[in-house]
Design a protein around this motif. Structure first.
Motif, mmCIF file in Angstrom:
data_model
loop_
_atom_site.group_PDB
_atom_site.id
_atom_site.type_symbol
_atom_site.label_atom_id
_atom_site.label_comp_id
_atom_site.label_asym_id
_atom_site.label_seq_id
_atom_site.Cartn_x
_atom_site.Cartn_y
_atom_site.Cartn_z
ATOM 1 N N UNK A 95 1.265 -34.644 -21.758
ATOM 2 C CA UNK A 95 0.940 -35.808 -20.932
ATOM 3 C C UNK A 95 1.704 -37.045 -21.373
ATOM 4 N N UNK A 96 1.874 -37.197 -22.690
ATOM 5 C CA UNK A 96 2.626 -38.344 -23.197
ATOM 6 C C UNK A 96 4.085 -38.279 -22.747
ATOM 7 N N UNK A 97 4.710 -37.116 -22.875
ATOM 8 C CA UNK A 97 6.100 -36.966 -22.438
ATOM 9 C C UNK A 97 6.207 -37.180 -20.932
ATOM 10 N N UNK A 98 5.249 -36.643 -20.186
ATOM 11 C CA UNK A 98 5.264 -36.805 -18.737
ATOM 12 C C UNK A 98 5.133 -38.273 -18.346
ATOM 13 N N UNK A 99 4.332 -39.019 -19.091
ATOM 14 C CA UNK A 99 4.160 -40.441 -18.772
ATOM 15 C C UNK A 99 5.393 -41.265 -19.108
ATOM 16 N N UNK A 100 6.256 -40.760 -19.977
ATOM 17 C CA UNK A 100 7.479 -41.488 -20.305
ATOM 18 C C UNK A 100 8.462 -41.505 -19.133
ATOM 19 N N UNK A 101 8.262 -40.654 -18.152
ATOM 20 C CA UNK A 101 9.119 -40.625 -16.974
ATOM 21 C C UNK A 101 8.683 -41.624 -15.915
ATOM 22 N N UNK A 102 7.866 -42.552 -16.233
ATOM 23 C CA UNK A 102 7.297 -43.565 -15.358
ATOM 24 C C UNK A 102 6.343 -42.955 -14.359
ATOM 25 N N UNK A 103 5.215 -43.575 -14.206
ATOM 26 C CA UNK A 103 4.244 -43.157 -13.206
ATOM 27 C C UNK A 103 4.617 -43.811 -11.889
ATOM 28 N N UNK A 104 5.138 -43.022 -10.969
ATOM 29 C CA UNK A 104 5.561 -43.555 -9.679
ATOM 30 C C UNK A 104 5.148 -42.559 -8.606
ATOM 31 N N UNK A 105 4.430 -43.034 -7.620
ATOM 32 C CA UNK A 105 3.999 -42.153 -6.541
ATOM 33 C C UNK A 105 4.888 -42.354 -5.320
ATOM 34 N N UNK A 106 5.009 -41.305 -4.522
ATOM 35 C CA UNK A 106 5.798 -41.316 -3.287
ATOM 36 C C UNK A 106 7.246 -41.714 -3.520
ATOM 37 N N UNK A 147 11.249 -40.331 -4.478
ATOM 38 C CA UNK A 147 12.113 -39.150 -4.451
ATOM 39 C C UNK A 147 12.509 -38.774 -5.869
ATOM 40 N N UNK A 148 12.466 -37.487 -6.228
ATOM 41 C CA UNK A 148 12.815 -37.084 -7.586
ATOM 42 C C UNK A 148 14.315 -37.019 -7.835
ATOM 43 N N UNK A 149 15.121 -36.920 -6.788
ATOM 44 C CA UNK A 149 16.556 -36.750 -6.960
ATOM 45 C C UNK A 149 17.284 -37.721 -6.044
ATOM 46 N N UNK A 150 18.394 -38.281 -6.531
ATOM 47 C CA UNK A 150 19.219 -39.194 -5.752
ATOM 48 C C UNK A 150 20.054 -38.366 -4.767
ATOM 49 N N UNK A 151 20.064 -38.782 -3.487
ATOM 50 C CA UNK A 151 20.787 -38.023 -2.482
ATOM 51 C C UNK A 151 21.860 -38.885 -1.815
ATOM 52 N N UNK A 152 23.095 -38.720 -2.197
ATOM 53 C CA UNK A 152 24.262 -39.304 -1.530
ATOM 54 C C UNK A 152 24.211 -40.784 -1.224
ATOM 55 N N UNK A 153 23.742 -41.592 -2.135
ATOM 56 C CA UNK A 153 23.717 -43.040 -1.939
ATOM 57 C C UNK A 153 24.740 -43.657 -2.875
ATOM 58 N N UNK A 162 15.065 -47.707 -10.445
ATOM 59 C CA UNK A 162 13.643 -48.036 -10.391
ATOM 60 C C UNK A 162 12.950 -47.391 -9.193
ATOM 61 N N UNK A 163 13.732 -46.944 -8.203
ATOM 62 C CA UNK A 163 13.143 -46.356 -7.004
ATOM 63 C C UNK A 163 12.976 -44.843 -7.096
ATOM 64 N N UNK A 164 13.387 -44.239 -8.200
ATOM 65 C CA UNK A 164 13.360 -42.789 -8.304
ATOM 66 C C UNK A 164 12.569 -42.358 -9.536
ATOM 67 N N UNK A 165 11.932 -41.217 -9.423
ATOM 68 C CA UNK A 165 11.231 -40.636 -10.560
ATOM 69 C C UNK A 165 12.249 -39.948 -11.463
ATOM 70 N N UNK A 166 11.960 -39.885 -12.744
ATOM 71 C CA UNK A 166 12.861 -39.253 -13.708
ATOM 72 C C UNK A 166 12.508 -37.767 -13.809
ATOM 73 N N UNK A 167 13.416 -36.859 -13.456
ATOM 74 C CA UNK A 167 13.086 -35.431 -13.479
ATOM 75 C C UNK A 167 13.138 -34.792 -14.876
ATOM 76 N N UNK A 168 13.762 -35.450 -15.847
ATOM 77 C CA UNK A 168 13.905 -34.854 -17.176
ATOM 78 C C UNK A 168 12.554 -34.641 -17.868
ATOM 79 N N UNK A 169 11.659 -35.640 -17.922
ATOM 80 C CA UNK A 169 10.353 -35.376 -18.548
ATOM 81 C C UNK A 169 9.568 -34.293 -17.816
ATOM 82 N N UNK A 170 9.717 -34.201 -16.499
ATOM 83 C CA UNK A 170 9.020 -33.156 -15.758
ATOM 84 C C UNK A 170 9.521 -31.780 -16.175
ATOM 85 N N UNK A 171 10.822 -31.641 -16.343
ATOM 86 C CA UNK A 171 11.386 -30.360 -16.774
ATOM 87 C C UNK A 171 10.987 -30.036 -18.211
ATOM 88 N N UNK A 172 10.968 -31.038 -19.073
ATOM 89 C CA UNK A 172 10.565 -30.821 -20.462
ATOM 90 C C UNK A 172 9.101 -30.379 -20.555
#
Length: 114
Positions: free
Chosen positions: A41-52, A54-60, A66-76
């Motif tokens: 839970x601690x590692x997961x919280x380091x990826x910022x708590x952000x709802x709604x 997008x987990x991945x940047x798409x062609x921008x 700040x607008x995207x969730x960090x997928x690395x803690x989720x994978x860890x």
């Protein structure tokens, strides 16, 4: 939300440490599992708590992190859950084997004298 998560992590750590100090091996295994969940839970919280978000940047062209969730803690955390489950199963098998050899599940292998 951060306060609830912090309290939850604190309760898991406190319960895990209390169970680690118990004299039975099964309680020690459950305490290790609770500590593992708290760390996840601690590692997961380091990826910022952000709802709604997008987990991945798409062609921008211009990306605001700040607008995207960090997928690395989720994978860890996902990897840690699988490894934690495997080690808990291994600990339980060792617990059953040790109980079969010694006849007790006390941490030091002996029942306390009364």
């Amino acid at each position: 939300m951060e306060l609830v998560l912090s309290i939850g992590i604190g309760v898991l750590v406190a319960s895990g440490v209390w169970l680690l100090l118990r004299p039975r091996t099964y309680q020690v295994i459950i305490g290790l599992s609770l500590l593992g969940y708290a760390v996840n839970l601690f590692i997961f919280s380091m990826g910022r708590l952000k709802t709604n978000a997008a987990p991945v940047v798409q062609g921008v062209d211009v990306v605001d992190p700040a607008n995207f969730a960090d997928p690395i803690p989720q994978a860890l955390v996902l990897t840690a859950i699988v490894i934690g489950f495997a080690t808990t199963a291994l600990f339980l098998v060792v617990l059953l084997a040790a109980r079969g050899f010694t006849g007790t599940d006390h941490v030091d292998g002996r029942e306390p004298e009364r």
